[in-house]
Design a protein around this motif. Structure first.
Motif, short mmCIF file in Angstrom:
data_model
loop_
_atom_site.label_atom_id
_atom_site.label_comp_id
_atom_site.label_asym_id
_atom_site.label_seq_id
_atom_site.Cartn_x
_atom_site.Cartn_y
_atom_site.Cartn_z
N THR A 1 25.83 -42.15 3.16
CA THR A 1 24.44 -41.24 3.64
C THR A 1 23.89 -41.29 4.48
N ARG A 2 23.36 -42.75 4.92
CA ARG A 2 22.76 -43.24 5.78
C ARG A 2 24.01 -43.08 7.17
N GLN A 3 25.19 -42.83 7.50
CA GLN A 3 25.61 -41.99 8.38
C GLN A 3 25.29 -41.41 8.94
N THR A 4 25.65 -40.29 7.60
CA THR A 4 25.49 -38.78 7.58
C THR A 4 24.17 -38.66 8.42
N ALA A 5 23.16 -39.29 7.17
CA ALA A 5 21.87 -38.93 8.23
C ALA A 5 21.74 -39.00 9.76
N LEU A 6 22.24 -40.51 10.33
CA LEU A 6 21.71 -40.64 11.53
C LEU A 6 22.69 -39.84 12.35
N ASP A 7 23.72 -39.08 12.10
CA ASP A 7 24.37 -38.58 13.02
C ASP A 7 24.26 -37.42 13.16
N ASN A 8 23.22 -36.47 11.74
CA ASN A 8 22.75 -34.91 11.52
C ASN A 8 21.21 -35.39 12.66
N GLU A 9 20.45 -36.48 12.35
CA GLU A 9 19.35 -37.04 12.98
C GLU A 9 19.52 -36.80 14.79
N SER A 10 20.91 -37.58 14.81
CA SER A 10 21.14 -37.34 16.81
C SER A 10 21.66 -36.08 17.32
N SER B 1 17.01 -39.69 26.51
CA SER B 1 18.46 -40.56 26.67
C SER B 1 18.73 -41.99 25.67
N ALA B 2 16.96 -42.16 25.69
CA ALA B 2 16.72 -44.01 25.05
C ALA B 2 17.22 -43.46 23.63
N LEU B 3 16.83 -42.53 23.23
CA LEU B 3 16.08 -42.04 21.14
C LEU B 3 17.37 -42.37 21.04
N SER B 4 18.37 -40.83 21.98
CA SER B 4 20.03 -40.71 21.66
C SER B 4 20.91 -41.98 21.54
N GLY B 5 20.71 -42.60 22.83
CA GLY B 5 21.45 -43.73 22.12
C GLY B 5 20.58 -44.96 21.71
N TYR B 6 19.73 -44.93 20.78
CA TYR B 6 19.52 -45.74 19.51
C TYR B 6 20.17 -44.78 18.45
N LEU B 7 20.19 -43.07 18.52
CA LEU B 7 20.29 -43.14 17.60
C LEU B 7 22.19 -42.88 17.10
N LYS B 8 22.76 -42.74 17.90
CA LYS B 8 24.08 -43.73 18.61
C LYS B 8 24.87 -44.42 18.06
N ALA B 9 23.98 -45.54 18.33
CA ALA B 9 24.19 -46.69 18.15
C ALA B 9 24.24 -46.95 16.36
N SER B 10 23.06 -46.58 16.16
CA SER B 10 22.73 -46.82 15.02
C SER B 10 23.93 -46.22 13.99
N ALA B 11 24.20 -45.04 14.56
CA ALA B 11 25.06 -44.15 13.61
C ALA B 11 26.15 -44.79 13.89
#
Length: 234
Positions: free
Chosen positions: A186-195, A77-87
């Motif tokens: 590109t960074r946004q797409t990578a973060l969305d995919n990682e999420s 949950s914490a990782l997901s929150g961080y990735l979504k905020a980063s995206a």
């Protein structure tokens, strides 16, 4: 104008700076995710040794698995929150860069118009100078007017040269801004995919720990089956 576009880029990207200077929310989320991951790793590494000496029917065995499962949920949950905020931050950066690129394109149109107008004025003045020279040759009384037009023609040439220089700078700036937009995208797409991948991983971990609990229950039932109650004889 170059400085003006640079200022636009700075203002578009600096909107997040004050918050970062006080307390970067992404950094806070990252620290939370790091701690949750560390807590889970400690519990997960010690799980097998903890339950190895416990019988399947011992409540401590199931409690140990459930404790690690909760820690896993907290980590994911914490990782997901961080990735979504980063995206979301990456998306905001992308949109800001696109706005600056659009502003630059609008200014570029003005530079092109200015260059065209300067060239037209220069050509018109040179034509008038040529006509005056011909008139002066015939009448010999227009030298002052010719000199004025020559000076105007020189000014028009300078303006055209400056406009051409600006056009060259515009092309370089357009290329840089375009590269910036691509990098942010590109960074946004990578973060969305990682999420998205993390969400799928979370489902697998939940299924894994649910299976561990179910196995403990099954083993307990095998070792300590419930005896059927005998009916009392009347």
């Amino acid at each position: 104008m170059i400085r003006f576009v640079s200022l636009l880029l700075f203002l578009a990207c600096a909107g997040f700076a004050p918050a970062q200077a006080v307390a970067d929310p992404l950094e806070a989320l990252r620290q939370i995710a790091d701690k949750a991951s560390a807590d889970w790793q400690v519990l997960a590494r010690g799980l097998e040794s903890k339950i190895a000496t416990l019988l399947p029917c011992d409540p401590k065995s199931r409690a140990a698995v459930e404790e690690v499962s909760r820690a896993s949920d907290a980590r994911l949950s914490a990782l997901s929150g961080y990735l979504k905020a980063s995206a979301a931050k990456a998306k905001a950066d992308t949109e800001a860069a696109k706005r600056v690129l659009a502003a630059q394109a609008a200014l570029s149109g003005g530079w092109v118009t200015g260059h065209t107008e300067a060239e037209e004025q220069r050509a018109a003045i040179e034509t008038q100078v040529s006509d005056l020279k011909e008139s002066m040759r015939k009448r010999g009384s227009l030298a002052g007017a010719e000199q004025v037009l020559i000076e105007l023609a020189n000014m028009a040439k300078e303006r055209a040269a400056k406009a051409e220089e600006q056009a060259a700078r515009r092309e370089s700036l357009d290329s840089s801004l375009g590269d910036l937009v691509v990098a942010y995208q590109t960074r946004q797409t990578a973060l969305d995919n990682e999420s998205t991948l993390l969400d799928a991983e979370a489902d697998r971990w939940k299924a894994y720990y649910a299976a561990r609990v179910a196995r403990a229950i099954t083993e307990c039932a095998i070792i300590n089956p419930i005896q059927p109650q005998r009916k009392k004889q009347p």
